[in-house]
Every structure is written in C-alpha cells, then in structure tokens.
Design an enzyme around this catalytic site. Sequence first.
Site, short mmCIF file in Angstrom:
data_model
loop_
_atom_site.label_atom_id
_atom_site.label_comp_id
_atom_site.label_asym_id
_atom_site.label_seq_id
_atom_site.Cartn_x
_atom_site.Cartn_y
_atom_site.Cartn_z
N CYS A 203 0.84 -1.20 0.00
CA CYS A 203 0.00 0.00 0.00
C CYS A 203 0.87 1.25 0.00
O CYS A 203 1.49 1.59 1.01
CB CYS A 203 -0.92 0.00 1.22
SG CYS A 203 -1.97 1.47 1.35
N CYS B 241 -0.44 4.04 2.35
CA CYS B 241 -0.17 3.75 3.77
C CYS B 241 1.28 4.02 4.13
O CYS B 241 1.58 4.64 5.16
CB CYS B 241 -0.48 2.29 4.08
SG CYS B 241 -2.15 1.74 3.67
N ASP B 242 2.20 3.52 3.31
CA ASP B 242 3.61 3.47 3.70
C ASP B 242 4.55 4.36 2.90
O ASP B 242 5.70 4.56 3.31
CB ASP B 242 4.10 2.02 3.62
CG ASP B 242 3.33 1.10 4.54
OD1 ASP B 242 2.95 1.55 5.63
OD2 ASP B 242 3.10 -0.07 4.17
#
Length: 305
Positions: A131, A134-135
């Site tokens: 992701c 997300c990261d």
Amino acid sequence: MKKDIAIIGSGAAGLTAALYGARAGLSTVVFDGKCGQILEIDRLENFPGIFPFVSGSDFLSALKNQAESFGAEFVFEKAESIDKKGSFFVIKTASGNVYESKTLIYAAGALHSRLNVPGERELSGKGVSYCAVCDGPFFKNKKVSVVGGGDSACSEALYLSNIASQVDIFHRRGQFRASDYLVKKVLSNEKIKVHFNTEVTEISGRNHVDSLVVKNTESGVIEKFETDAVFVFTGMKPSTALVEILKKDSSGYIITDEKMQTTVPGLYAAGDVRAKPLRQVLTAASDGAVAAMSAAEYVKISCNC
C-alpha cells in the site's frame, strides 16, 4: 444461538461494525477469522486522531476491546458456509456449530497477491509493502521499487514519484497491462525508471529492505538493485468464497449501495471486499459503521419495533 447481527471478518470493517451494532443495543456476534491486511501495518499514522502512530495490531486490539465493552461477542471459529432460511441467516462453522442471525455483515476483506520470494514475508512491514498511500510517506526522498505492470502498479508508482527520490518499476513482461493514459504518464516521468522483462527473485535486508535480486526473463542475467522499499502490486483477490451468489464487479468485488446493502436483503458488505475507489483502514471502518446502522434499521423494520 440467534443474534440480531452476525459479522464475518475481524479487521477494521468487521470490528467497527461490531462496535456500532453492540452500542446500538443489538445482539452482535463476530466470527473471528483472519484480521486482514491491517496486521501488516507497522506504523498506522494516517488514521484521523491516532497520533502518534500505533501498529496495526495494537489498533485492532483496542478496537476489539472497545466492541467487547459494549457487548459484542466473539466466536473464535471460522465460518464455513452461509445460507438463508426464512428470515434468518444460518452460519455453520468448521467445527459443526450453527448460528442464526437476522442480519449478516460480510467483511472478509481481500488478499494481496504475493511474490512468494525469499525475504518477502520476513521483511513485510520492514520495507515490503502492499500500500503506497499507507507506507509511501515513510520513504520520502529515498529510492523505492514497485513490482507489477497493471493499473495499480502504475498508479502507485506515480504517487510514489511525488515522495521518493527515485522509483524503479520491475515488470516481468515486455509491456505494461495498464491503461494507455497511465502508461504514458509513467514513461514520461523523469523520476520513474522502468525495467521490463525483469522478475524479482529475492528481497534482501537484515532488519529492513536494502536490496532486490532480479532476473531478466529473456537473457537470464541476474542483477542486484539497492532499494529502501519494495511496493508489490501484482493484484488483489477479494475473499468472496462464502457469498458467490452476490453481484460483483468485473474484478470480483461485491457491489453494494451507499448503505452497504447487497443484492440479498439483510446482507451487507463492508471493507476491502466491497467495490469502491479507495481501500484504507479509515474507509473500512466507515463501511463497517454504515453497515451496522443499516442492519439496525433492517432489524427494527423486520420486527415492527
């Protein structure tokens, strides 16, 4: 055992649904299967109000405790089949137990396709990610790699190019499978370097990703690339095995209306298993809350109370 709401899935969507259902005074049971992709999140820092960051595991633990505090029950068994008899959904578990519920919220999530190469599992959450939203921010001004050749891989590479110093895309085929407009954007982006006919065979690093081993699928030449992170986008598969009768989109995700209602009355879908434009912990939680409130309304109408 008859309940008002049964929930299959104990990720962010399922647990939020349990919280909202139980808090509304409805008897609520959760079948505690896999907790989903959130467990792979080492630092959850983009959920509003959660600051500083927490791990995905700690977030889920707190959410489960919160749902239990309002009366939600957890069955530590895997649901094996779902049927509807009359006005009740019938859930059978692998151990042979049978449960009935007036409504059902299906929040079984989706699974990322894995590379299944050495180092991937060991370094998941330590530079291996599925992701970019997300990261990606953890790798500002660093060198990152993307594996895949479809729309997701190209879209996420473009997103990462706004954060990282360099993005290398590794695709095992000789051309992208992505939409033309995405391909043009990727190929014209100076920060993105494309490696066609290249397969990742190993992810290396002691406590964090530091390099990749790749193989040219035409020449067989093996090379090592230094990188700070690997983002894998080789596809996702929604977990719909128990609800194959439901209407789905071309990618296999369950289609719902804005109330999370599926084509079966009283059956709702929430989280990553549902067709929608964005899959994040936040949107999964939102789906779960909406599904629980929709289920509560259904229960109220069906019992004329």
